[in-house]
Structure formats: structure tokens, C-alpha cells
Design a protein around this motif. Structure first.
Motif, short mmCIF file in Angstrom:
data_model
loop_
_atom_site.label_atom_id
_atom_site.label_comp_id
_atom_site.label_asym_id
_atom_site.label_seq_id
_atom_site.Cartn_x
_atom_site.Cartn_y
_atom_site.Cartn_z
N LEU A 1 37.46 43.31 41.35
CA LEU A 1 38.46 42.76 40.40
C LEU A 1 38.23 41.33 40.46
O LEU A 1 37.88 40.56 41.38
N ILE A 2 38.10 40.79 39.14
CA ILE A 2 38.14 39.36 39.08
C ILE A 2 39.07 38.75 37.92
O ILE A 2 39.72 39.52 37.30
N GLY A 3 39.48 37.72 38.30
CA GLY A 3 40.54 37.08 37.36
C GLY A 3 40.84 35.80 38.09
O GLY A 3 40.56 35.46 39.28
N LEU B 1 33.27 34.44 31.08
CA LEU B 1 32.60 35.22 32.09
C LEU B 1 32.62 36.66 32.12
O LEU B 1 31.72 37.26 32.31
N MET B 2 33.85 37.20 31.68
CA MET B 2 34.10 38.59 31.72
C MET B 2 33.16 39.25 30.32
O MET B 2 32.50 40.30 30.53
N LEU C 1 40.66 40.97 35.16
CA LEU C 1 42.23 40.84 35.08
C LEU C 1 42.64 39.57 34.36
O LEU C 1 42.10 38.36 34.50
N THR C 2 43.18 39.87 33.37
CA THR C 2 43.77 38.69 32.38
C THR C 2 45.23 38.65 32.13
O THR C 2 45.87 39.37 32.28
N ALA D 1 37.25 45.18 46.29
CA ALA D 1 36.61 43.68 46.81
C ALA D 1 37.21 42.66 45.57
O ALA D 1 37.28 43.42 44.22
N ASN D 2 37.96 41.58 45.66
CA ASN D 2 38.50 40.92 44.68
C ASN D 2 37.85 39.39 44.62
O ASN D 2 37.52 38.72 45.70
#
Length: 265
Positions: free
Chosen positions: A142-144, A232-233, A190-191, A165-166
Motif C-alpha cells: 500500500l502506498i499513499g 508516482l502512482m 491510496l488517494t 507492507a505499506n
């Protein structure tokens, strides 16, 4: 006392020991016989039990074995206590379902439990970008930006046995190189709407007793972070979920649907 089981017999032995503890016996010989799966094994145990005048306690879920043990014990004058059949019958009457009569299913549940614990420990270890090596080992990354529910979502999915993992996205910090080494299908961005994030961060500062003038909650900073994260996404080519006004359970449900649909693999 002889404890017979068509699986490991640990639960049956524990129940026996709990019962025995209620009596004033310094020592009692409890013999556990696991993996009883045929008549010949039962016959051997019955001969030994007769020689030792033993009390038999058993958890046999296969009806034929249970019935044989009950009948042969009675014929030999041995007392045999069935811990499983009465409970199975009552559950069957209450639910209207037939029991599976398959030995060892509880240990499959145990395996499921340990996988869940492993996933939870993984989520804790690789939370908030602590160790980028976790990105390569995770089922999902997960990224955000900060306050997009990455940590609670990681823990929720961990309870579904998914290793997560985030990674927080901050304009001044280069993303870990590991993000570019995994398939984009395993990364989820995630936005959130700027106004919603502004409100969340403002409440966060209040709860910490900090001044509202901090750049963390300023709209200019929020827009900068969200733009950086969006770029980036797009560069990674990963799926993106808007978490605005979504409960963690809702976002997790979307991710689980993506997994079932093969979009995450």
C-alpha cells in the motif's frame, strides 16, 4: 486412562487432564493414542486397556470407528466416554447440517490461525516503510500520503491472512527502489480528496495538542503531497483507490474483490 483420537488427540488429552485436576490424585497414567484410523488399532488398544483396567476417553469422528469402540468396550466391561459424538449430534440438530466426519479438521483451523498471526506480525514489521525489504516479500504493498489509512488497512487485511507492507509517500523522500522491483499489480495506491485530508490532519494536530499552523495540515502542502503521490502512482502503473469517506472495511472489501478477480497477483 486411555485417550484415543483419529487426529493428534491434544484437545481430548487437555480435557481429560482438566477433569482429573478436580480430584485428589497425585499421579494418574494418561496414555494418548493418536491417529487411530482402523479397527486393528482399536483392537490392540482395547486389549491393553483391559489388561490395565483403564478408563477410555475418545474423540473419533468416523462413525464406524466410534460405534465399534463403543460396542467392543461394553463387551469387555470397559467404560468408554465419547467426547465427540454427543456434541456433533446436538450441533447437527441445531444447524440442520450433517457433520463432515473428517479427522484433523481442527488442525487445519490452527494452520489458518498461525497464517493470520504471521500476516499480522508482517504488517507490524513492515509498517510505514520501516524496512523496504518487506516490499519484495509482501502480497500487497500500500502506498499513499500520510493519513490515508495505510496502517489500519494493513492490519485489517492481515486478519485475512494477507501480508501487507505499506510505504508513506513524501515529496522530499525518494521512494524505495524496491517499489520498482515488484509487479504493479501488487501495489495499490491510496488517494483522498484534499478537503477530507485537510480535516483529518487538522483533527490529528488537535489530538496531539499541536498548533494548526503546522505545514502538515496546510492546504498548500496537502495539494503538493497529493500531486506527488498521483504522479508516482501513474509512473508505477498501479491501481488506485480513493479512500475519501470510506471505512477501512469498505476499502479492504475492494482490495479483496481485486484479489479474487485476479487483478492483484
Amino acid at each position: 486412562m486411555y485417550v484415543l483420537s483419529d487426529s493428534l488427540g491434544e484437545t481430548a488429552e487437555y480435557a481429560v487432564r482438566a477433569a482429573v485436576s478436580q480430584f485428589d490424585y497425585d499421579t494418574i497414567d494418561i496414555r494418548r493414542i493418536p491417529f487411530v484410523d482402523d479397527i486393528s488399532t482399536l483392537d490392540e488398544v482395547l486389549v491393553s486397556a483391559k489388561e490395565n483396567e483403564a478408563l477410555i476417553v475418545y474423540t473419533l469422528v468416523v462413525p464406524e470407528l466410534s460405534a465399534y469402540l463403543r460396542e467392543k468396550s461394553a463387551a469387555l466391561g470397559l467404560e468408554a466416554i465419547d467426547l465427540m459424538t454427543p456434541l456433533l449430534e446436538r450441533i447437527a440438530r441445531r444447524t440442520g447440517q450433517r457433520p463432515k466426519h473428517k479427522p484433523g479438521l481442527v488442525h487445519k483451523l490452527d494452520e489458518d490461525y498461525f497464517k493470520r498471526v504471521e500476516a499480522i506480525e508482517f504488517a507490524v514489521k513492515y509498517d510505514d516503510g520501516k524496512d523496504p525489504r518487506g516490499i519484495l516479500r509482501a502480497d500487497i504493498v500500500l502506498i499513499g500520503v500520510s493519513r490515508t489509512s495505510k496502517t489500519p488497512l494493513s492490519m485489517y487485511l492481515a486478519h485475512r491472512r494477507i501480508k501487507v507492507a505499506n510505504v508513506p509517500l513524501v515529496p522530499e523522500v525518494a521512494p524505495p527502489k524496491e517499489l520498482y522491483q515488484v509487479s504493479a499489480n501488487r501495489i495499490i495506491g491510496l488517494t483522498i480528496h484534499p478537503e477530507a485530508l485537510h480535516q483529518i490532519r487538522t483533527e490529528r494536530l488537535k489530538s496531539l495538542g499541536l498548533g494548526l499552523s503546522a505545514s502538515y495540515a496546510r492546504m498548500e502542502r496537502i495539494l503538493e503531497e497529493l500531486e506527488y503521490a498521483e504522479n508516482l502512482m501513474k509512473r508505477l502503473g498501479c491501481p488506485v483507490i480513493d479512500v475519501t469517506n470510506k471505512a477501512v472495511e469498505e476499502t479492504a472489501s475492494l482490495i479483496l474483490q481485486m484479489i479474487r478477480g485476479g487483478r492483484i497477483r
